[in-house]
Design a protein around this motif. Sequence first.
Motif, short mmCIF file in Angstrom:
data_model
loop_
_atom_site.label_atom_id
_atom_site.label_comp_id
_atom_site.label_asym_id
_atom_site.label_seq_id
_atom_site.Cartn_x
_atom_site.Cartn_y
_atom_site.Cartn_z
N GLU A 108 4.71 -17.05 -38.62
CA GLU A 108 3.85 -15.87 -38.55
C GLU A 108 4.16 -15.03 -37.31
OE1 GLU A 108 0.32 -13.66 -40.05
OE2 GLU A 108 2.20 -14.56 -40.73
N ARG B 82 7.19 -13.04 -38.01
CA ARG B 82 6.91 -11.93 -38.91
C ARG B 82 6.36 -10.74 -38.15
NH1 ARG B 82 2.73 -9.49 -41.25
NH2 ARG B 82 1.20 -10.92 -40.30
N SER C 85 7.96 -6.26 -43.12
CA SER C 85 7.09 -7.42 -42.92
C SER C 85 5.70 -7.03 -42.43
CB SER C 85 7.73 -8.39 -41.92
OG SER C 85 7.79 -7.83 -40.63
N TYR D 238 2.44 -8.09 -47.30
CA TYR D 238 1.62 -9.07 -46.58
C TYR D 238 0.23 -8.49 -46.34
CZ TYR D 238 5.94 -11.62 -45.76
OH TYR D 238 7.11 -12.31 -45.93
N PRO E 57 -1.60 -7.24 -42.65
CA PRO E 57 -0.32 -7.52 -41.99
C PRO E 57 -0.39 -7.59 -40.47
CG PRO E 57 -0.38 -5.25 -42.76
CD PRO E 57 -1.59 -5.93 -43.32
N ARG F 92 -1.39 -18.13 -44.07
CA ARG F 92 -0.75 -17.51 -45.23
C ARG F 92 0.50 -18.29 -45.65
NH1 ARG F 92 -0.49 -12.20 -44.81
NH2 ARG F 92 -1.24 -11.83 -42.69
N TYR G 295 2.01 -16.44 -48.85
CA TYR G 295 3.26 -15.77 -48.48
C TYR G 295 4.20 -15.61 -49.67
CZ TYR G 295 6.22 -19.93 -48.79
OH TYR G 295 6.94 -21.01 -49.26
N ALA H 238 4.64 -12.29 -51.48
CA ALA H 238 5.46 -11.24 -50.90
C ALA H 238 6.88 -11.32 -51.46
CB ALA H 238 5.50 -11.38 -49.38
N ASN I 23 10.70 -10.21 -45.44
CA ASN I 23 10.74 -10.83 -44.12
C ASN I 23 11.99 -11.68 -44.03
OD1 ASN I 23 9.72 -11.70 -41.53
ND2 ASN I 23 9.11 -13.62 -42.50
#
Length: 512
Positions: free
Chosen positions: A376, A379, A416, A422, A425, A432, A443, A446, A451
């Motif tokens: 995360e 991201r 991303s 997401y 975001p 996630r 995730y 997506a 990403n």
Amino acid sequence: MIIALHYSKLRPVLNFSCLQQCVRTVTVSAATDKLQQTEFKSFREIPGPSSLPIMGPFLHFMPGGSLHNINSTELTHKLYDIYGPIVRIDSMFSKDAIVLLYDAESAGIILRNENNMPIRIGFKSLSYYRQKYKKSENDRTDRPTGLVSDHGELWKSFRSAVNPVLLQPKTIRLYSSALEEVATDMVERLRSLRDENNRIRGQFDQEMNLWSLESIGVVALGNRLNCFDSNLQDDSPVKRLIECVHQMFVLSNELDLKPSIWTYVSTPLFRKTMKMYEEQENLTKYFIKKALDDIKMNKSKSDDEKPVLEKLLDINEEYAYIMASDMLVAGVDTTSNTMSATLYLMAINQDKQQKLREEVMSKNGKRSYLRACIKEAMRILPVVSGNMRRTTKEYNILGYHIPENVDIAFAHQHLSMMEKYYPRPTEFIPERWLTNKSDPLYYGNAHPFANSPFGFGVRSCIGRRIAELEVETFLSKIVENFQVEWSGSSPRVEQTSINYFKGPFNFIFKDL
């Protein structure tokens, strides 16, 4: 100077690290585009800032221009807002034209179809240094220079040889104990550097650089580089190498991503950069020589205990020297900035930090939440902005025809942070990456190419497994020993060839 200043604002969509690619042998069309070949618009019709001969779109960045006085992050968003998911920026003062893609499906089409021996542009000055500047008349024409600077069959042979050593998770896990020792020592160093308010005295980013160099050194070379020596001088080989690595990303950004005439004339900046590359090479040779001496004295090590350098020596001596050198360079600023960004996000999300601490303290071997926190963080605050390819075939993308031999930039950092990929975001939500498929945050909902922190395909980051293990090990040690907090203004991100997590570093490290 003015030209360089305005062109540098394109950095966030041009700065791409070791992220990589794929090649099938057919020309493809965007899966979402049902138009026939004859209905696709030409390359020149791709929207983007208007251009003049030689100057390209430079006037847009001048006072009064639509893109004047906009910082790097804002520029990325504005180009998307004005022109949409595909943008053409024409050549500007000798720099090649580039197409920016803000569409995950289109990115996937090109990356999947450029995956045999993909061409990843960037670090042109480093390639020049290794392939021409330092090359003697007696050098072989097929002499490898490194995974960054080589392409084609030369690159393929090199990559195929080092993959088994550097990308097998079980192999990399063998370095867990050594990296845990480095992390433990770094925790003690941070504890000793705190002032009465539990803030770190000195430059926090330099401390992270010392940790990352010590970590990659023990994996690549098998010995400690003594980066934590309290008497370490600024002119020591360790600190000189760290400075060289930083300068490599800064100067290559100046030469490779801004308008420059160095390919025609030896400019002062070009000469400075060549001198820096030479010093960096000499410093890595210094550390490698020390490691080789140690290897000769400790021949009794088992295969599992051997460092990367020694394992590669058993395969190909030339590859071993080059790969060990590149690891010492590529594994410093990238990992240290990832760590700083991750710590910041943990510090401003205390509930997530506590949840991670509970997992770490439970000694649960899976540590799934730890990995989710790192994913995360990468991201939201990735160390690289995206990925690049030079097309080897024609494509029909988003209603436009893209010819062969065109540079494409995939704006993964922007993608991303898009709501459609997401949900929520801007929020730090490690969950996630762990929740089930029915959760809107999952995730897997997506697009897989939204990403891409380590790139894709055969040119994906060769050091991924090592970097992940380093950050996992150190972050675990940090939350096990400290309550990490943040006080004061937010940090800033400075974009050169990579994203630098800059101060002020308002971390507070409280003992648990």
